[in-house]
Enzyme design. Structure first.
Site, PDB file in Angstrom:
ATOM      1  N   HIS A 118     111.466  46.345  83.660  1.00 25.71           N
ATOM      2  CA  HIS A 118     112.138  45.264  82.940  1.00 25.71           C
ATOM      3  C   HIS A 118     113.313  44.707  83.720  1.00 25.71           C
ATOM      4  CE1 HIS A 118     115.159  43.595  80.131  1.00 25.71           C
ATOM      5  NE2 HIS A 118     114.102  43.039  79.609  1.00 25.71           N
ATOM      6  N   CYS A 119     113.960  45.529  84.545  1.00 28.34           N
ATOM      7  CA  CYS A 119     115.264  45.137  85.103  1.00 28.34           C
ATOM      8  C   CYS A 119     115.188  44.256  86.345  1.00 28.34           C
ATOM      9  CB  CYS A 119     116.077  46.395  85.422  1.00 28.34           C
ATOM     10  SG  CYS A 119     116.547  47.351  83.966  1.00 28.34           S
ATOM     11  N   ILE A 120     114.631  44.778  87.421  1.00 26.91           N
ATOM     12  CA  ILE A 120     114.789  44.130  88.721  1.00 26.91           C
ATOM     13  C   ILE A 120     114.082  42.783  88.815  1.00 26.91           C
ATOM     14  CG2 ILE A 120     114.704  44.476  91.206  1.00 26.91           C
ATOM     15  CD1 ILE A 120     116.468  46.419  89.645  1.00 26.91           C
TER      16      ILE A 120
END
Length: 428
Positions: free
Chosen positions: A259-261
């Site tokens: 989900h983050c990078i």
């Protein structure tokens, strides 16, 4: 003290476990009744979060899961851990955050603390979320209820990543909000890192992930350059990381997942336009990382071509559907892009992943939902013309893979140290 944790996924569930373990009563809230039922039965639905932890949390008597958001009125604090994806135009979608705010606002009591943990752009907590909470409750943030932002720092699948020992960044809407948030988190987490505002805390999370995105883009670009020079990027990184100062290793791959990078940097890109700034460096990193599946496809084509075969009509196996090793988290996995691009070029594609036996429903790749992983056997592996190692899971018998498959494209250096035939393995 009773704390509501809203969103019982990869962030909210570990947080619930840690708070209950620390003696805090937790009300877990989620819109998914199946999740609530499983947790209330002491069962886990996230593979790397063991059933023992969930069972112990339930048996402690300090946890209950529910889909009834009106029960916020029972709680002294509410921690929001819901998704913040990008829409189809790669613009921030904070609708889950705002809908959560709308759901809990009518039931907020005076003195309640509301903390947002979902990754977002600076200003979300003290503007959009605050306005929704104030409108729905008739209460005023900083006066009648407390408001703060504290970014999640989960690392799924990392056995050394423990909620209690990871320092917690906290930014409050007012100094008193800050104090209340620190008081809450200190019950479960050892080290507090206070910052002056909600926006500083939101920016901290973005900075952490942009740092990773940019450095991964750098090694991905170096990989392509060094490959043209017949230099092994993995050998170079392993040598460079022996330097005890001034270098931190990052590793290339077939694209970015999780989900983050792949997502978080674009939150800042979008917000920066409001201030008449362009994020050229961040956007360039995004372009490089997004282009990596195409590079892998070219490598697949070259490897098959060396065997006098084309992608069109070939049977190709993607090894690994989750975005990182040893977890069942398939969010934003580049494996989906590889499957779709290879299929578009006429390949007969399948996947193998011991952690994801069936493709779940996803927003971006709904057409693959219900597709099953192949069974691992010599007979089945031998039917494939090529195998692409997209995720380097432990527990996969790579020696058997090498003994069975004539063409292997290794994007993760998973076969390092394993004897292979000349020309059998292509690094990508």
């Amino acid at each position: 003290m009773k704390t509501a944790i809203i969103g019982l996924g990869y962030v909210g569930l570990p947080l619930s476990i840690q708070f209950s373990k620390s003696g805090v009563d937790v009300l877990g809230l989620d819109i998914d009744q199946k999740k609530a039922d499983l947790l209330n039965a002491g069962k886990s639905y996230i593979k790397h979060i063991g059933i023992e932890s969930v069972k112990a949390m339930k048996e402690s008597g300090r946890f209950e899961a529910s889909t009834d958001f009106s029960r916020i009125k029972e709680c002294n604090a509410a921690i929001i851990c819901v998704p913040t994806p990008l829409n189809k135009n790669r613009e921030p979608d904070i609708s889950y955050v705002l809908k959560t705010g709308e759901a809990i606002a009518p039931h907020l009591q005076k003195g309640t603390l509301v903390t947002l943990e979902s990754t977002t752009y600076p200003g979300t907590t003290d503007t959009e979320l605050r306005e929704v909470l104030e409108k729905g409750s008739g209460l005023k943030a900083g006066t009648d209820f407390h408001l703060a932002y504290s970014p999640e720092r989960e690392d799924p699948g990392n056995p050394d990543s423990k909620v209690a020992i990871i320092p917690k960044v906290v930014g409050g809407y007012t100094p008193e909000c800050q104090d209340k948030a620190i008081e809450l988190y200190s019950k479960a987490i050892q080290t507090m890192v206070p910052v002056g505002t909600c926006r500083a805390a939101e920016a901290t999370k973005l900075t952490e992930n942009i740092f990773r995105s940019v450095n991964i883009a750098l090694v991905n670009e170096l990989k392509m350059i060094f490959d043209a020079m017949d230099i092994d990027i993995w050998e170079v990184i392993n040598a460079a990381k022996t330097k005890p100062f001034g270098f931190m290793p990052f590793y290339p791959g077939p694209g970015l997942g999780g989900h983050c990078i792949p997502i978080d940097p674009f939150y800042l890109t979008w917000k920066a336009r409001e201030y008449e700034h362009t994020t050229r460096f961040i956007e360039l990193a995004g372009e490089i990382n997004t282009s990596m599946p195409e590079y892998v496809i070219r490598k697949v084509a070259d490897a098959l071509n060396a065997q006098k075969k084309a992608i069109n009509g070939s049977k190709i196996l993607i090894l690994g559907l989750s975005y990182k090793p040893n977890v069942d988290d398939d969010r934003e996995s580049p494996s989906y892009i590889l499957l779709e691009k290879l299929q578009h070029k006429g390949a007969d594609v399948s996947y193998y992943d011991p952690h994801v036996p069936v493709v779940p429903m996803t927003r971006e790749h709904a057409a693959w939902a219900g597709t099953k992983s192949i069974e691992w056997s010599n007979d089945i592996l031998a039917t494939f013309d090529a195998v692409v190692i997209s995720t380097n899971h432990q527990g996969v018998d790579y020696e058997e893979l090498v003994a069975t498959c004539p063409v292997i494209i290794d994007t993760r250096n998973a076969l390092d140290g394993i004897a292979t035939q000349p020309g059998q393995v292509t690094k990508a």
